[in-house]
Design a protein around this motif. Sequence first.
Motif, short mmCIF file in Angstrom:
data_model
loop_
_atom_site.label_atom_id
_atom_site.label_comp_id
_atom_site.label_asym_id
_atom_site.label_seq_id
_atom_site.Cartn_x
_atom_site.Cartn_y
_atom_site.Cartn_z
N ASP A 22 0.82 -1.21 0.00
CA ASP A 22 0.00 0.00 0.00
C ASP A 22 0.86 1.27 0.00
O ASP A 22 0.47 2.28 -0.58
CB ASP A 22 -0.96 0.00 1.20
N ARG A 25 1.64 2.10 -3.55
CA ARG A 25 0.52 2.34 -4.46
C ARG A 25 0.52 3.78 -4.97
O ARG A 25 0.63 4.72 -4.19
CB ARG A 25 -0.80 2.01 -3.77
N SER A 32 9.02 4.63 -6.06
CA SER A 32 8.98 3.35 -5.37
C SER A 32 10.38 2.89 -4.98
O SER A 32 10.62 2.43 -3.86
CB SER A 32 8.30 2.31 -6.25
#
Length: 68
Positions: A22, A25, A32
Amino acid sequence: MTTLLTAPRFPDADAAFRIIIDAHRGLTADESAALNVRLVLLLANHIGDIDVLQGALLLATRKTEPKD
């Protein structure tokens, strides 16, 4: 020297996995990757043991999972 613990330790491993997923996301690949770097550095500092860190890196760079 502390020993690297590789046996599952989360009471709910699926919840821990979901928290990590999560957090990624909606991030770009670069965002990331940056999140992963920050997380690794925070957790490495929390461990605070160079031998454990080296052991974890050795296991993480292997192609197969360790046998407990």
